[in-house]
Design a protein around this motif. Structure first.
Motif, PDB file in Angstrom:
ATOM      1  N   UNK A 111     -12.371 -14.953 -18.626  1.00 39.23           N
ATOM      2  CA  UNK A 111     -12.313 -13.768 -19.432  1.00 39.23           C
ATOM      3  C   UNK A 111     -12.305 -12.642 -18.320  1.00 39.23           C
ATOM      4  N   UNK A 112     -12.778 -12.697 -17.285  1.00 36.43           N
ATOM      5  CA  UNK A 112     -12.799 -11.864 -16.100  1.00 36.43           C
ATOM      6  C   UNK A 112     -11.614 -11.725 -15.476  1.00 36.43           C
ATOM      7  N   UNK A 113     -11.057 -12.762 -15.174  1.00 41.12           N
ATOM      8  CA  UNK A 113      -9.708 -12.977 -14.587  1.00 41.12           C
ATOM      9  C   UNK A 113      -8.385 -12.527 -15.287  1.00 41.12           C
ATOM     10  N   UNK A 114      -8.621 -13.030 -16.737  1.00 42.42           N
ATOM     11  CA  UNK A 114      -7.355 -12.383 -17.509  1.00 42.42           C
ATOM     12  C   UNK A 114      -7.554 -11.031 -17.882  1.00 42.42           C
ATOM     13  N   UNK A 115      -6.238 -10.423 -17.611  1.00 40.00           N
ATOM     14  CA  UNK A 115      -6.218  -9.100 -17.981  1.00 40.00           C
ATOM     15  C   UNK A 115      -6.742  -8.099 -17.064  1.00 40.00           C
ATOM     16  N   UNK A 116      -7.038  -8.482 -16.141  1.00 43.99           N
ATOM     17  CA  UNK A 116      -7.711  -7.531 -14.883  1.00 43.99           C
ATOM     18  C   UNK A 116      -6.649  -7.163 -13.799  1.00 43.99           C
ATOM     19  N   UNK A 117      -6.001  -6.155 -14.010  1.00 39.08           N
ATOM     20  CA  UNK A 117      -4.944  -5.949 -13.222  1.00 39.08           C
ATOM     21  C   UNK A 117      -5.129  -5.502 -11.819  1.00 39.08           C
ATOM     22  N   UNK A 118      -6.235  -4.975 -11.530  1.00 35.36           N
ATOM     23  CA  UNK A 118      -6.760  -4.299 -10.321  1.00 35.36           C
ATOM     24  C   UNK A 118      -7.095  -5.611  -9.437  1.00 35.36           C
ATOM     25  N   UNK A 119      -7.725  -6.581  -9.894  1.00 34.78           N
ATOM     26  CA  UNK A 119      -8.306  -7.847  -9.379  1.00 34.78           C
ATOM     27  C   UNK A 119      -6.911  -8.723  -8.853  1.00 34.78           C
ATOM     28  N   UNK A 120      -5.999  -8.618  -9.751  1.00 38.43           N
ATOM     29  CA  UNK A 120      -4.800  -9.312  -9.585  1.00 38.43           C
ATOM     30  C   UNK A 120      -4.014  -8.702  -8.796  1.00 38.43           C
ATOM     31  N   UNK A 121      -3.828  -7.303  -8.657  1.00 34.39           N
ATOM     32  CA  UNK A 121      -3.156  -6.744  -7.450  1.00 34.39           C
ATOM     33  C   UNK A 121      -3.917  -6.862  -6.156  1.00 34.39           C
ATOM     34  N   UNK A 122      -4.906  -7.006  -6.022  1.00 31.54           N
ATOM     35  CA  UNK A 122      -5.926  -6.845  -4.756  1.00 31.54           C
ATOM     36  C   UNK A 122      -5.737  -8.323  -4.424  1.00 31.54           C
ATOM     37  N   UNK A 123      -5.641  -9.418  -4.920  1.00 34.68           N
ATOM     38  CA  UNK A 123      -5.679 -10.858  -4.460  1.00 34.68           C
ATOM     39  C   UNK A 123      -4.312 -10.892  -4.020  1.00 34.68           C
ATOM     40  N   UNK A 124      -3.082 -10.437  -4.615  1.00 33.65           N
ATOM     41  CA  UNK A 124      -1.989 -10.277  -4.182  1.00 33.65           C
ATOM     42  C   UNK A 124      -1.894  -9.937  -2.660  1.00 33.65           C
ATOM     43  N   UNK A 125      -2.687  -8.790  -2.433  1.00 34.37           N
ATOM     44  CA  UNK A 125      -2.643  -8.016  -1.244  1.00 34.37           C
ATOM     45  C   UNK A 125      -3.291  -9.045  -0.070  1.00 34.37           C
ATOM     46  N   UNK A 126      -4.362  -9.715  -0.716  1.00 33.11           N
ATOM     47  CA  UNK A 126      -5.200 -10.403   0.106  1.00 33.11           C
ATOM     48  C   UNK A 126      -4.274 -11.630   0.662  1.00 33.11           C
ATOM     49  N   UNK A 127      -3.439 -12.190  -0.183  1.00 33.77           N
ATOM     50  CA  UNK A 127      -2.558 -13.392  -0.131  1.00 33.77           C
ATOM     51  C   UNK A 127      -1.572 -12.990   0.938  1.00 33.77           C
TER      52      UNK A 127
END
Length: 142
Positions: A111-127
């Protein structure tokens, strides 16, 4: 010499700011289109590709890529996998809800990962950053 590096950093700041603003503008237009024609795949693909490409662009000034001297290159797979696999997992997490498995049952933090757009964007930058930053000059064994 000091003024040249300051100017270069300022130009990087302007370039990355312009890329971010235009990228967010494109994303908002894609959201409006998705609301009109109920097609979410362009928004999903863009939300994966844009942060990854932005992270790759951010890594270019930090990487030691120099095409002036002819040296052999290697790829540090450990560095890429340690940072890349978890960030890829978080980046692709919204797609897991469209699969047959119910990932919320397997993981308590779903539930933390789903819908968390900031975490989603930051993980793409890290990748994207880890993909480019893992290219290294091959060390010669003498």
């Amino acid at each position: 010499m000091q003024n040249q590096s300051t100017l270069r950093y300022f130009l990087y700041l302007l370039l990355y700011g312009a890329i971010l603003l235009s990228g967010f503008n494109i994303e908002s237009r894609l959201h409006v289109q998705a609301e009109q024609n109920f097609l979410l795949t362009p928004v999903f693909y863009y939300s994966i590709l844009f942060p990854t490409l932005f992270g790759a662009l951010m890594a270019i000034p930090f990487s030691k890529l120099s095409f002036r001297n002819r040296s052999t290159w290697s790829y540090n797979w450990r560095k890429c996998l340690v940072f890349g696999i978890p960030s890829l997992f978080v980046l692709l997490f919204p797609a897991y809800y469209f699969t047959l498995l119910s990932w919320g049952d397997f993981m308590g933090f779903a539930n933390i990962l789903f819908g968390n757009e900031r975490l989603h964007f930051f993980s793409g930058i890290v990748l994207g950053f880890s993909i480019i930053y893992s290219v290294e000059e091959k060390e010669e064994n003498q």
